[in-house]
Design a protein around this motif. Structure first.
Motif, PDB file in Angstrom:
ATOM      1  N   ARG A   1       0.832  -1.202   0.000  1.00  0.00           N
ATOM      2  CA  ARG A   1       0.000   0.000   0.000  1.00  0.00           C
ATOM      3  C   ARG A   1       0.872   1.258   0.000  1.00  0.00           C
ATOM      4  NH1 ARG A   1      -5.268   0.235   1.185  1.00  0.00           N
ATOM      5  NH2 ARG A   1      -4.941   2.085   2.510  1.00  0.00           N
TER       6      ARG A   1
ATOM      7  N   PHE B   1       0.899   4.050  -2.982  1.00  0.00           N
ATOM      8  CA  PHE B   1       0.603   5.469  -2.761  1.00  0.00           C
ATOM      9  C   PHE B   1       1.794   6.338  -3.155  1.00  0.00           C
ATOM     10  CE2 PHE B   1      -0.089   9.299  -0.083  1.00  0.00           C
ATOM     11  CZ  PHE B   1      -1.277   9.704  -0.675  1.00  0.00           C
TER      12      PHE B   1
ATOM     13  N   GLN C   1      -3.853   4.832   6.936  1.00  0.00           N
ATOM     14  CA  GLN C   1      -3.424   5.643   5.788  1.00  0.00           C
ATOM     15  C   GLN C   1      -2.398   6.699   6.196  1.00  0.00           C
ATOM     16  OE1 GLN C   1      -6.635   5.044   6.626  1.00  0.00           O
ATOM     17  NE2 GLN C   1      -7.908   4.689   4.811  1.00  0.00           N
TER      18      GLN C   1
ATOM     19  N   SER D   1       1.284   6.856   4.638  1.00  0.00           N
ATOM     20  CA  SER D   1       1.731   8.044   3.914  1.00  0.00           C
ATOM     21  C   SER D   1       3.156   8.429   4.289  1.00  0.00           C
ATOM     22  CB  SER D   1       0.781   9.220   4.162  1.00  0.00           C
ATOM     23  OG  SER D   1       0.936   9.759   5.469  1.00  0.00           O
TER      24      SER D   1
ATOM     25  N   ALA E   1       5.394   6.239   2.246  1.00  0.00           N
ATOM     26  CA  ALA E   1       5.234   6.596   0.836  1.00  0.00           C
ATOM     27  C   ALA E   1       6.016   7.865   0.499  1.00  0.00           C
ATOM     28  CB  ALA E   1       3.758   6.778   0.505  1.00  0.00           C
TER      29      ALA E   1
ATOM     30  N   PHE F   1      -7.698   8.377  -0.858  1.00  0.00           N
ATOM     31  CA  PHE F   1      -6.414   7.708  -0.645  1.00  0.00           C
ATOM     32  C   PHE F   1      -6.474   6.260  -1.102  1.00  0.00           C
ATOM     33  CE2 PHE F   1      -2.427   7.720   1.930  1.00  0.00           C
ATOM     34  CZ  PHE F   1      -2.171   6.357   1.995  1.00  0.00           C
ATOM     35  N   ASP F   2      -7.483   5.533  -0.649  1.00  0.00           N
ATOM     36  CA  ASP F   2      -7.564   4.106  -0.976  1.00  0.00           C
ATOM     37  C   ASP F   2      -7.790   3.876  -2.468  1.00  0.00           C
ATOM     38  OD1 ASP F   2      -7.101   3.368   1.628  1.00  0.00           O
ATOM     39  OD2 ASP F   2      -9.211   3.114   2.150  1.00  0.00           O
TER      40      ASP F   2
ATOM     41  N   VAL G   1      -4.447   4.116  -4.050  1.00  0.00           N
ATOM     42  CA  VAL G   1      -3.681   2.899  -3.758  1.00  0.00           C
ATOM     43  C   VAL G   1      -4.122   1.768  -4.678  1.00  0.00           C
ATOM     44  CG1 VAL G   1      -3.302   1.088  -2.030  1.00  0.00           C
ATOM     45  CG2 VAL G   1      -3.100   3.505  -1.379  1.00  0.00           C
TER      46      VAL G   1
END
Length: 534
Positions: free
Chosen positions: A51, A55, A80, A84, A87, A151-152, A155
């Motif tokens: 994930r 992202f 998330q 992040s 990411a 966000f998802d 992803v």
């Protein structure tokens, strides 16, 4: 004598591991094992890594985020938010988490001052997203919202697309750690990849040795600050992170999670330790797995320390360290915590962390002898790179290579440090320096007092006098005059508070800390500041 290792050519490389590799390595070793828990949901290490990588690709390909760009995050704790962080680092961007309890206008100022290119924002903070919009190029939402792309969804769109982490050097920024802003606006302390790698190693060495994949850590504070640093150390050693389902702090939920997930460590502040220890649920749930209850942010009052040790056993670990030094100044491990005063160095916050040097200095930067009070200064690999775009603050905070903490204290002969308080907390009454912490410790020995804060207020005769703001224990109704009579003789007369007020509870920061700034503001708001006595 200096040694030239360059051979007259380019300097030796300063490249270091990209911090995102902590997650990659744990995913490689532990794969399908649980790495992250939030309420009833779980994610494996492999899922978290995938994930975060997806992202990272979304940030780079859809929004053009590149190395050195800043990405602001306004969110309550969630998976998330944690993803992040890795990411951003993967593409060399700088993670800029905000205290999510700040107002929309305050967070907009953070967006502007950090020069953030984008915002990752929880769906519950539409007002914050709107306030930040003029200062950022894009917004990503977490959860249901009426703004930005989800966000998802990002992803999912970039899942399964490999993305190698960018190369980073030791001094490349990784995190803008905003100070709490006890005076004026918050400042962005620049934490770097090399510095943070040392911090993580030091945390595992000094705070929670022998921590590994069989352990679990429960989060009881916002990931935007110290708790995020603590959880990064867990990722480095494959320790699962457990997030409570509810946003509000609930001792019942925390102790139930300790039992359910066999939690071995947690990081918090003294006021939260106090709430956890004094709540009846502490005796309902099995907590035998808990090996390290780590507290920082302020020294723990002795009465609370003894109560916690009696209840939990030898699990307390204290550290002292500002965000600018990422918690790495001193440590007081379990072996130095004792409920028996005869075996305890009462009031100490410990000795210097591994690899760090600590001094108590006078106004000219001279190292003071044991027992003398001065400003605490520190050097070592955990010290931050400086404040972003704030040369005035940098000039004020560094002297001859030492970072000046703004905290006052003294050392004993063996190098144990004792905090007296912040420079800004000290007040001068009748020409004598008064350090509130000493008075607060004495007041807390009174059986009817649960919490206290002492601060100075202007007085035409003495310059400043003390006000004691107290919270009584349940079913107790102490009297101000009686409390002052009880205190008389326990502290010197010039240190005696002139006024006492009682509140039902203390105002606390988003991290559970009691700050003098908030108390002073509340005194003014309630009209409780006393009229000067002629």
């Amino acid at each position: 004598m200096s040694i030239d290792l360059s051979g007259g050519n380019a300097p030796v490389s300063t490249r270091v591991m990209n911090l995102s590799h902590f997650l990659t390595e744990s995913a490689r070793r532990l794969g399908d094992a649980t790495g992250f828990v939030w309420g009833e949901r779980t994610w494996s290490w492999a899922e978290m890594e995938a994930r975060a990588a997806a992202f990272a690709r979304a940030l780079r390909e859809e929004y053009g985020v590149r190395k050195g760009d800043r990405v602001l995050v306004q969110s309550a704790n969630c998976n998330q938010m944690f993803e992040s962080m890795f990411a951003c680092w993967r593409i060399g961007a700088i993670w800029v988490p905000a205290n999510y309890r700040q107002s929309a206008e305050e967070v907009a100022w953070l967006a502007q001052s950090s020069r953030a290119c984008g915002l990752i924002c929880g769906g519950a903070f539409a007002g914050h997203a709107e306030a930040c919009a003029p200062h950022v190029e894009f917004t990503v939402s977490i959860g249901e919202s009426g703004f930005g792309e989800d966000f998802d969804a990002l992803v999912a769109r970039h899942a399964g697309q490999p993305l190698a982490p960018v190369a980073v050097d030791r001094d490349d920024p990784a995190w803008f750690f905003f100070t709490s802003g006890t005076t004026g606006r918050p400042k962005a302390a620049v934490l770097t990849h090399g510095q943070m790698a040392f911090v993580v190693t030091n945390h595992l060495c000094d705070l929670m040795p022998d921590t590994g994949p069989d352990d679990a850590s429960v989060v009881v504070a916002p990931l935007s600050h110290g708790a995020g640093i603590h959880q990064l150390a867990q990722v480095a050693h494959g320790v699962k992170t457990v997030l409570p389902a509810g946003e509000k702090f609930d001792p019942v939920e925390i102790w139930s999670l300790v039992e359910r997930w066999k939690v071995s460590n947690l990081f918090t502040v003294p006021t939260i330790v106090k709430l956890l220890v004094e709540h009846p649920s502490v005796d309902v749930h099995d907590r035998s797995s808990l090996r390290y209850m780590i507290y920082a942010g302020a020294p723990m009052y002795r009465a609370d320390q003894v109560r916690a040790l009696d209840k939990l056993g030898p699990v307390l670990v204290q550290y002292f360290g500002l965000g600018e030094v990422t918690g790495n100044i001193t440590v007081l491990p379990p072996t130095h915590h004792h409920a028996d005063d005869r075996h305890m160095r009462i009031g100490t916050c410990g000795f210097a962390r591994t690899g760090m040097q600590v001094q108590v200095q006078d106004a000219e930067g001279r190292d003071l002898p044991p027992g003398e009070t001065g400003e605490i200064a520190v050097i070592g690999p955990a010290v931050f790179a400086g404040y972003f775009d704030n040369p005035e603050a940098n000039a004020k905070s560094f002297r001859d290579g030492w970072f000046l903490t703004g905290d006052l204290g003294h050392m004993d002969e063996q190098g144990f440090l004792y905090l007296t308080g912040r420079q800004s907390d000290m007040y001068i009454s009748g020409g004598s320096n008064v350090y509130p912490r000493e008075i607060e410790e004495k007041i807390l020995e009174h059986p009817d007092i649960s919490e206290v804060a002492v601060l100075g207020v202007p007085d035409p005769k003495w310059g400043e006098v003390g006000v004691a703001v107290c919270v009584a224990r349940a079913d107790a109704e102490p009297d101000a005059d009686a409390l002052l009579s009880w205190l008389d003789g326990r502290v010197a007369r010039y240190k005696m508070p002139r006024f006492v007020v009682f509140w039902s509870e203390m105002p606390k920061s988003a991290y559970g800390k009691i700050t003098k700034k908030m108390i002073r503001a509340e005194l003014e708001a309630r009209g409780h500041l006393p009229a000067p006595v002629e």
